[in-house]
Design a protein around this motif. Structure first.
Motif, mmCIF file in Angstrom:
data_model
loop_
_atom_site.group_PDB
_atom_site.id
_atom_site.type_symbol
_atom_site.label_atom_id
_atom_site.label_comp_id
_atom_site.label_asym_id
_atom_site.label_seq_id
_atom_site.Cartn_x
_atom_site.Cartn_y
_atom_site.Cartn_z
ATOM 1 N N GLY A 104 0.783 -1.227 0.000
ATOM 2 C CA GLY A 104 0.000 0.000 0.000
ATOM 3 C C GLY A 104 0.811 1.271 0.000
ATOM 4 N N HIS A 105 2.134 1.188 -0.124
ATOM 5 C CA HIS A 105 2.968 2.383 -0.081
ATOM 6 C C HIS A 105 3.129 2.995 -1.474
ATOM 7 C CE1 HIS A 105 4.316 2.401 4.096
ATOM 8 N NE2 HIS A 105 4.369 1.073 4.020
ATOM 9 N N ARG A 106 3.383 4.296 -1.487
ATOM 10 C CA ARG A 106 3.796 4.982 -2.706
ATOM 11 C C ARG A 106 5.318 4.986 -2.713
ATOM 12 N NH1 ARG A 106 0.249 8.210 -0.360
ATOM 13 N NH2 ARG A 106 1.836 9.753 0.187
ATOM 14 N N VAL A 107 5.892 4.307 -3.676
ATOM 15 C CA VAL A 107 7.333 4.088 -3.714
ATOM 16 C C VAL A 107 7.944 4.915 -4.836
ATOM 17 C CG1 VAL A 107 9.173 2.370 -3.946
ATOM 18 C CG2 VAL A 107 6.998 1.743 -2.850
ATOM 19 N N ALA A 108 9.058 5.568 -4.533
ATOM 20 C CA ALA A 108 9.866 6.218 -5.563
ATOM 21 C C ALA A 108 11.157 5.430 -5.695
ATOM 22 C CB ALA A 108 10.156 7.669 -5.190
ATOM 23 N N LEU A 109 11.360 4.827 -6.850
ATOM 24 C CA LEU A 109 12.589 4.094 -7.144
ATOM 25 C C LEU A 109 13.460 5.040 -7.972
ATOM 26 C CD1 LEU A 109 14.221 1.482 -7.052
ATOM 27 C CD2 LEU A 109 12.934 0.684 -9.036
ATOM 28 N N VAL A 110 14.532 5.543 -7.363
ATOM 29 C CA VAL A 110 15.292 6.651 -7.928
ATOM 30 C C VAL A 110 16.403 6.138 -8.841
ATOM 31 C CG1 VAL A 110 16.758 8.623 -7.375
ATOM 32 C CG2 VAL A 110 14.749 8.141 -5.989
ATOM 33 N N CYS A 111 16.499 6.735 -10.024
ATOM 34 C CA CYS A 111 17.565 6.431 -10.983
ATOM 35 C C CYS A 111 18.217 7.740 -11.414
ATOM 36 C CB CYS A 111 17.014 5.746 -12.230
ATOM 37 S SG CYS A 111 16.072 4.237 -11.929
ATOM 38 N N SER A 112 19.451 7.651 -11.859
ATOM 39 C CA SER A 112 20.060 8.823 -12.481
ATOM 40 C C SER A 112 19.594 8.894 -13.931
ATOM 41 C CB SER A 112 21.584 8.744 -12.414
ATOM 42 O OG SER A 112 22.059 7.686 -13.228
ATOM 43 N N GLY A 113 19.789 10.051 -14.560
ATOM 44 C CA GLY A 113 19.401 10.192 -15.960
ATOM 45 C C GLY A 113 17.941 9.899 -16.166
ATOM 46 N N ASP A 114 17.655 9.075 -17.161
ATOM 47 C CA ASP A 114 16.288 8.639 -17.463
ATOM 48 C C ASP A 114 16.169 7.164 -17.098
ATOM 49 O OD1 ASP A 114 13.751 9.370 -19.492
ATOM 50 O OD2 ASP A 114 14.275 7.251 -19.387
ATOM 51 N N PRO A 115 15.118 6.774 -16.365
ATOM 52 C CA PRO A 115 15.030 5.376 -15.909
ATOM 53 C C PRO A 115 14.832 4.378 -17.031
ATOM 54 C CG PRO A 115 13.013 6.565 -15.401
ATOM 55 C CD PRO A 115 13.994 7.582 -15.877
ATOM 56 N N GLY A 116 14.437 4.867 -18.213
ATOM 57 C CA GLY A 116 14.254 3.959 -19.333
ATOM 58 C C GLY A 116 15.473 3.827 -20.215
ATOM 59 N N VAL A 117 16.549 4.561 -19.895
ATOM 60 C CA VAL A 117 17.795 4.506 -20.671
ATOM 61 C C VAL A 117 18.889 3.954 -19.758
ATOM 62 C CG1 VAL A 117 19.492 5.811 -22.001
ATOM 63 C CG2 VAL A 117 17.077 6.457 -22.080
ATOM 64 N N TYR A 118 19.193 2.675 -19.918
ATOM 65 C CA TYR A 118 20.150 1.985 -19.042
ATOM 66 C C TYR A 118 19.780 2.161 -17.573
ATOM 67 C CZ TYR A 118 22.814 2.196 -23.384
ATOM 68 O OH TYR A 118 23.192 2.101 -24.709
ATOM 69 N N GLY A 119 18.478 2.220 -17.294
ATOM 70 C CA GLY A 119 18.006 2.436 -15.930
ATOM 71 C C GLY A 119 17.191 1.260 -15.424
ATOM 72 N N MET A 120 16.364 1.540 -14.404
ATOM 73 C CA MET A 120 15.654 0.489 -13.694
ATOM 74 C C MET A 120 14.268 0.186 -14.263
ATOM 75 S SD MET A 120 17.398 -0.734 -11.046
ATOM 76 C CE MET A 120 16.084 -1.316 -9.971
#
Length: 620
Positions: A431-447
């Motif tokens: 039930g939590h609101r989660v922020a999964l933090v990435c550098s740059g853009d998360p869709g470019v070599y990210g999570m």
């Protein structure tokens, strides 16, 4: 928030120009007076003493608004010195209480504004609110929870070391920072604290009275309860109102019916999260006028819900035997149940349902290459609005100005990407609101791709069929990539078609990387190279250089940007033949031009083709 920046000196004007807020230059005192009632926070480029003299006469009038005025508190005030060294929260540190069910929350007071201004000006934020500086979870700005009652008294007790009793009557997921400060049990006000839970002497050495030692109480509830001394009520967004309307329904009629329904159910309007209705009524002005988030369902969806008071009349009219009750139950989600069956007025129906758990979510947030000026407002909102923040430790450090004492922060080492993804899904399933933090853009070599794949696996393999971990809402929040930031630093080398490639062979075989480099070289694309070299991978960039020289001129411009937008940023121009790979590191981005790329006035540029190419020097 409506934020207004006012400067009086030329140096102040320059600093104000670096902030993304409305700006006024000159006439500071008059502007503050004129805009006092319509501005949420002022950023004043003057000394604190001068600001105090200007705003002090206005504060009392804010506490007792004139007839027709809605404000019941003063706006926030932040002061910035002319040297741009400090951003000081002077007034309204915690300006706006969070509201139930709010999405897209922005800054919540002068403390947040001071931190944002400081990040943008490379200044030091000065925040003196006790809960912030002592890292005591603030009760009045908890995202998604509306606090009421003795907020000041309970907060003061917590600052003095008291451990409140926490009654979570709904089993609602709460910030870990709050839970850690409390004793979770069932009790009532007046129970004495254990001797070691609070100080027994004040700062002057005097004994603290027994009344001062009484345990404060925090109750998590959606009930409409009276306020008591020493008690704070936290209302979560647990209630959904199912609404049906017919032609002729007015906002006033619907407001009256909704209000009487909440009263009849004994629930607080502060816990009303959203309105649920049929798709065909989602645009009804009466429903839109409630100014709540609206969720709509098709008649087929509504007809599939077993409602306690179906109507054959409604079924004949709209194709479903229930609108209000069915919509409320659907919006409440798994574990939801009705707390009030359908109530009717002449043109409307309302039913109320309670959620079993809030709809958890994961936002994969790209924070850009490093500097706060390259973060998007959407990224900042997603992090501020989260209850749990997860990420690689240096990425969390890069957005530390967005993280408060109410956040539960989980820091991970490099190489623990899969652990991060699974933990984010697990927290969201709770039930939590989660922020999964990435550098740059998360869709470019990210999570982003890893998280989506992990959610698929969770749905396939979890014991309950993935009803929670495999079905949480996932949002990708884009960010400025290292290649784009590096290209902007160099000029415009990626202005035409280009390719982005990583030289890391940790997950991709080198032979595949090699084939892609050759394809890009023969296609005459500009190339942005990620992960060019590390302490372990030392040879790949040299190998790529040799492959490119098979198809590119040795004089092809090359730009190397290291630590872009971070402290110590370095950028230099060279050529493909002269590139010294030993000067390139893991935090470098290498941009190789195409056959048309050239250097103009010290800037690397790949022409779009609007202008004819320059004449050869021999023809000039």
């Amino acid at each position: 928030m409506k934020i207004l920046t006012i400067s009086v000196t030329e140096r102040g004007r320059e600093l104000a120009g670096r902030l993304p807020f409305e700006t006024v230059h000159g006439n500071l005192a008059r502007t503050v007076r004129e805009r006092w009632e319509t501005t949420d926070c002022f950023v004043l480029l003057i000394a604190v003493g001068a600001a105090v003299r200007i705003v002090a006469p206005l504060i009392a009038s804010s506490e007792q608004p004139a007839a027709g005025k809605q404000r019941s508190s003063s706006p926030g005030v932040v002061c910035v010195d002319d040297a741009g060294r400090f951003a000081i929260a002077v007034l309204g540190g915690h300006l706006h209480a969070s509201s139930a069910g709010t999405k897209g929350s922005d800054l919540s007071g002068a403390n947040d504004v001071a931190r944002k201004v400081a990040a943008l000006l490379d200044a030091t934020p000065v925040v003196t609110t006790a809960t912030d500086v002592l890292e005591v979870c603030p009760l009045d700005t908890l995202k998604g929870l509306v606090a009421s009652g003795d907020i000041a008294g309970v907060s003061r007790a917590m600052i003095d070391g008291a451990r409140p009793i926490l009654e979570n009557r709904l089993g609602w997921p709460l910030p870990g920072a709050l839970v850690d400060l409390c004793d979770t049990q069932t009790s009532r006000p007046g129970q004495l604290a254990a001797p070691d839970t609070v100080r027994t002497q004040d700062e002057n050495g005097s004994s603290i009275s027994e009344d001062q030692l009484r345990r404060p109480l925090i109750i998590v509830t959606d009930a409409d309860e009276p306020e008591e001394p020493g008690v704070v009520l936290l209302h979560p967004p647990s209630i959904v109102a199912g609404v049906g309307t017919s032609t002729g329904a007015t906002l006033a009629e619907l407001q009256q019916l909704l209000g009487s329904s909440l009263e009849a159910a004994g629930v607080s309007g502060s816990s009303l999260a959203e309105i649920a209705t049929a798709v065909r009524r989602a645009d009804d002005p009466a429903i839109a006028g409630l100014q709540k988030s609206i969720r709509s369902f098709t008649t087929n969806d509504l007809a599939g819900v077993k409602a306690p008071t179906p109507s054959s009349v409604v079924n004949r009219a709209v194709g479903t035997p229930s609108v209000a009750e069915a919509a409320a139950l659907l919006a409440a989600g798994p574990g939801g149940r009705l707390v009030l069956e359908k109530r009717k007025s002449q043109h409307a129906t309302v039913a109320l349902a309670r959620r079993g758990l809030p709809p958890g979510s994961v936002s994969i947030v790209g924070i850009g290459p490093g500097a706060s000026r390259h973060r998007t407002p959407a990224a900042e909102i997603a992090i501020r609005d989260a209850t749990v923040i997860i990420g690689y430790a240096p990425y969390l450090d890069a957005c530390s100005d967005l993280i408060g004492p109410h956040h539960e922060v989980e820091r991970y080492a490099i190489g623990e990407e899969l652990i991060r993804a699974r933990r984010a899904l697990e927290a969201a399933a709770g039930g939590h609101r989660v922020a999964l933090v990435c550098s740059g853009d998360p869709g470019v070599y990210g999570m982003a791709s890893l998280l989506v794949e992990a959610s698929e696996n969770a749905a396939r393999h979890s014991a309950d069929g993935g009803s929670r971990a495999g079905a949480v809402n996932i949002h990708v929040v884009p960010g400025v990539t290292a290649s784009l930031a590096s290209a902007a630093t160099l000029g415009a080398p990626l202005a035409n078609d280009y390719l982005v490639i990583s030289l890391s062979d940790h997950l991709t075989p080198w032979e595949l990387i090699k084939s892609r480099i050759l394809a890009a070289a023969t296609a005459d694309l500009a190339i942005a190279i990620y992960n060019p070299r590390s302490g372990v991978r030392k040879w790949q960039l040299g190998a790529a250089q040799e492959l490119l020289l098979l198809h590119r001129s040795p004089e092809t411009p090359v730009g190397v940007v290291t630590d872009v937008s971070r402290p110590g940023e370095q950028a230099r121009l060279t050529t493909l033949a002269s590139l010294d790979t030993s000067e390139v590191g893991m935090t470098s981005c290498v941009i190789v031009g195409s056959s048309r790329t050239r250097v103009v006035r010290g800037l690397m540029v790949t022409p779009r083709g609007y202008l004819p190419p320059p004449a050869p020097a021999s023809q000039l």
